[in-house]
Write a protein that holds these residues in place. Sequence first.
Motif, PDB file in Angstrom:
ATOM      1  N   LEU A 102       0.838  -1.177   0.000  1.00 41.77           N
ATOM      2  CA  LEU A 102       0.000   0.000   0.000  1.00 41.77           C
ATOM      3  C   LEU A 102       0.885   1.243   0.000  1.00 41.77           C
ATOM      4  O   LEU A 102       1.830   1.338   0.760  1.00 41.77           O
ATOM      5  N   THR A 103       0.554   2.168  -0.870  1.00 47.96           N
ATOM      6  CA  THR A 103       1.334   3.391  -0.931  1.00 47.96           C
ATOM      7  C   THR A 103       0.774   4.380   0.084  1.00 47.96           C
ATOM      8  O   THR A 103      -0.369   4.789   0.003  1.00 47.96           O
ATOM      9  N   LEU A 104       1.584   4.709   1.066  1.00 48.63           N
ATOM     10  CA  LEU A 104       1.226   5.711   2.060  1.00 48.63           C
ATOM     11  C   LEU A 104       2.043   6.956   1.792  1.00 48.63           C
ATOM     12  O   LEU A 104       3.069   6.911   1.108  1.00 48.63           O
ATOM     13  N   SER A 105       1.624   8.037   2.360  1.00 52.56           N
ATOM     14  CA  SER A 105       2.369   9.281   2.172  1.00 52.56           C
ATOM     15  C   SER A 105       3.739   9.177   2.841  1.00 52.56           C
ATOM     16  O   SER A 105       3.956   8.370   3.745  1.00 52.56           O
ATOM     17  N   GLU A 106       4.634  10.030   2.407  1.00 51.70           N
ATOM     18  CA  GLU A 106       5.949  10.067   3.035  1.00 51.70           C
ATOM     19  C   GLU A 106       5.829  10.475   4.496  1.00 51.70           C
ATOM     20  O   GLU A 106       6.564   9.969   5.346  1.00 51.70           O
ATOM     21  N   ARG A 145      -0.648   3.445  15.240  1.00 46.89           N
ATOM     22  CA  ARG A 145      -1.660   2.380  15.161  1.00 46.89           C
ATOM     23  C   ARG A 145      -2.608   2.613  13.984  1.00 46.89           C
ATOM     24  O   ARG A 145      -2.983   1.674  13.284  1.00 46.89           O
ATOM     25  N   ASP A 146      -2.993   3.861  13.750  1.00 41.70           N
ATOM     26  CA  ASP A 146      -3.871   4.170  12.626  1.00 41.70           C
ATOM     27  C   ASP A 146      -3.205   3.807  11.304  1.00 41.70           C
ATOM     28  O   ASP A 146      -3.829   3.200  10.434  1.00 41.70           O
ATOM     29  N   ILE A 147      -1.951   4.160  11.156  1.00 38.12           N
ATOM     30  CA  ILE A 147      -1.245   3.861   9.899  1.00 38.12           C
ATOM     31  C   ILE A 147      -1.071   2.355   9.743  1.00 38.12           C
ATOM     32  O   ILE A 147      -1.308   1.808   8.658  1.00 38.12           O
ATOM     33  N   LEU A 148      -0.678   1.662  10.811  1.00 39.74           N
ATOM     34  CA  LEU A 148      -0.540   0.207  10.731  1.00 39.74           C
ATOM     35  C   LEU A 148      -1.857  -0.456  10.371  1.00 39.74           C
ATOM     36  O   LEU A 148      -1.898  -1.408   9.595  1.00 39.74           O
ATOM     37  N   ARG A 149      -2.931   0.042  10.913  1.00 40.85           N
ATOM     38  CA  ARG A 149      -4.251  -0.524  10.629  1.00 40.85           C
ATOM     39  C   ARG A 149      -4.625  -0.341   9.166  1.00 40.85           C
ATOM     40  O   ARG A 149      -5.339  -1.160   8.587  1.00 40.85           O
ATOM     41  N   ARG A 150      -4.138   0.733   8.530  1.00 39.68           N
ATOM     42  CA  ARG A 150      -4.453   0.985   7.121  1.00 39.68           C
ATOM     43  C   ARG A 150      -3.665   0.092   6.172  1.00 39.68           C
ATOM     44  O   ARG A 150      -4.026  -0.020   4.999  1.00 39.68           O
ATOM     45  N   LEU A 151      -2.604  -0.533   6.669  1.00 39.78           N
ATOM     46  CA  LEU A 151      -1.871  -1.472   5.825  1.00 39.78           C
ATOM     47  C   LEU A 151      -2.736  -2.697   5.581  1.00 39.78           C
ATOM     48  O   LEU A 151      -3.519  -3.083   6.445  1.00 39.78           O
ATOM     49  N   PRO A 152      -2.578  -3.325   4.431  1.00 37.20           N
ATOM     50  CA  PRO A 152      -3.325  -4.566   4.201  1.00 37.20           C
ATOM     51  C   PRO A 152      -2.937  -5.603   5.249  1.00 37.20           C
ATOM     52  O   PRO A 152      -1.825  -5.580   5.778  1.00 37.20           O
ATOM     53  N   ALA A 153      -3.857  -6.496   5.526  1.00 40.20           N
ATOM     54  CA  ALA A 153      -3.541  -7.588   6.453  1.00 40.20           C
ATOM     55  C   ALA A 153      -2.304  -8.297   5.937  1.00 40.20           C
ATOM     56  O   ALA A 153      -2.131  -8.461   4.732  1.00 40.20           O
ATOM     57  N   PRO A 154      -1.437  -8.704   6.845  1.00 40.12           N
ATOM     58  CA  PRO A 154      -0.214  -9.377   6.395  1.00 40.12           C
ATOM     59  C   PRO A 154      -0.545 -10.706   5.733  1.00 40.12           C
ATOM     60  O   PRO A 154      -1.513 -11.376   6.106  1.00 40.12           O
ATOM     61  N   PRO A 155       0.262 -11.073   4.736  1.00 38.90           N
ATOM     62  CA  PRO A 155       0.019 -12.370   4.093  1.00 38.90           C
ATOM     63  C   PRO A 155       0.287 -13.483   5.090  1.00 38.90           C
ATOM     64  O   PRO A 155       1.094 -13.328   6.008  1.00 38.90           O
ATOM     65  N   GLY A 156      -0.401 -14.563   4.929  1.00 41.34           N
ATOM     66  CA  GLY A 156      -0.169 -15.703   5.819  1.00 41.34           C
ATOM     67  C   GLY A 156       1.244 -16.218   5.626  1.00 41.34           C
ATOM     68  O   GLY A 156       1.640 -16.542   4.524  1.00 41.34           O
ATOM     69  N   GLY A 157       1.999 -16.204   6.672  1.00 45.40           N
ATOM     70  CA  GLY A 157       3.368 -16.699   6.597  1.00 45.40           C
ATOM     71  C   GLY A 157       3.618 -17.636   7.751  1.00 45.40           C
ATOM     72  O   GLY A 157       3.002 -17.513   8.801  1.00 45.40           O
ATOM     73  N   GLY A 158       4.521 -18.536   7.553  1.00 43.23           N
ATOM     74  CA  GLY A 158       4.800 -19.500   8.596  1.00 43.23           C
ATOM     75  C   GLY A 158       5.857 -19.007   9.561  1.00 43.23           C
ATOM     76  O   GLY A 158       6.448 -17.943   9.391  1.00 43.23           O
ATOM     77  N   GLY A 159       6.030 -19.762  10.579  1.00 49.11           N
ATOM     78  CA  GLY A 159       7.095 -19.506  11.526  1.00 49.11           C
ATOM     79  C   GLY A 159       6.800 -18.386  12.496  1.00 49.11           C
ATOM     80  O   GLY A 159       5.735 -17.778  12.500  1.00 49.11           O
ATOM     81  N   ARG A 160       7.792 -18.152  13.311  1.00 50.50           N
ATOM     82  CA  ARG A 160       7.684 -17.156  14.375  1.00 50.50           C
ATOM     83  C   ARG A 160       7.495 -15.746  13.815  1.00 50.50           C
ATOM     84  O   ARG A 160       6.706 -14.966  14.328  1.00 50.50           O
ATOM     85  N   LEU A 161       8.229 -15.395  12.750  1.00 54.85           N
ATOM     86  CA  LEU A 161       8.125 -14.060  12.166  1.00 54.85           C
ATOM     87  C   LEU A 161       6.701 -13.775  11.702  1.00 54.85           C
ATOM     88  O   LEU A 161       6.116 -12.745  12.045  1.00 54.85           O
ATOM     89  N   GLY A 162       6.136 -14.683  10.922  1.00 54.79           N
ATOM     90  CA  GLY A 162       4.771 -14.496  10.430  1.00 54.79           C
ATOM     91  C   GLY A 162       3.762 -14.380  11.558  1.00 54.79           C
ATOM     92  O   GLY A 162       2.839 -13.566  11.504  1.00 54.79           O
TER      93      GLY A 162
END
Length: 174
Positions: free
Chosen positions: A8-12, A140-157
């Motif tokens: 997602l393109t957010l402002s600078e 939190r508002d900006i993070l919420r505007r990001l698309p849901a993270p893709p399903g990834g495995g492991g601890r990082l995901g």
Amino acid sequence: MDRRPGALTLSEDDRRVLASWAADCAERTLPIFEAAARADSRPREAIDGVRRFAGGELRIGAARALAVAAHAAAREAGDPAATAAARAAGHAAATAHMAAHARGAPAYAAIAVGLAHPADPGSIAAETRWQLARASPAVRDILRRLPAPPGGGGRLGALIADLHANVTRIDRSG
């Protein structure tokens, strides 16, 4: 428009807000990296650079180069906790060019803390609580505007998915 997950393109200005928070999260793990690689300043330089980006003093391309250097330090670290700490710094700096990298900084920082303190089963949870508490309403508002993270495995995901879920829950609960 870029359709990749997290692209997602957010402002600078939005990326500057996220970059500052991501730097806070990653900076807490610099001592872990520096204990393993005392002579390697690349992750610290990445954190310093992303702070300059957040303050409007560094251009995106320069911050991106610092991110690449921090990731190179991660590959050379030789210690899993130090590797994760350097990756946290690299993702913080990469937030300058893509906001979704802001999620990688706290996730790798939490992993670094967990690897550095294997006898403390609550270390990762304590780190993620600190990260969420440090996230301002704007972050939190900006993070919420990001698309849901893709399903990834492991601890990082799992950590990235938990961050997304917790930010959404905090915003809904007021």
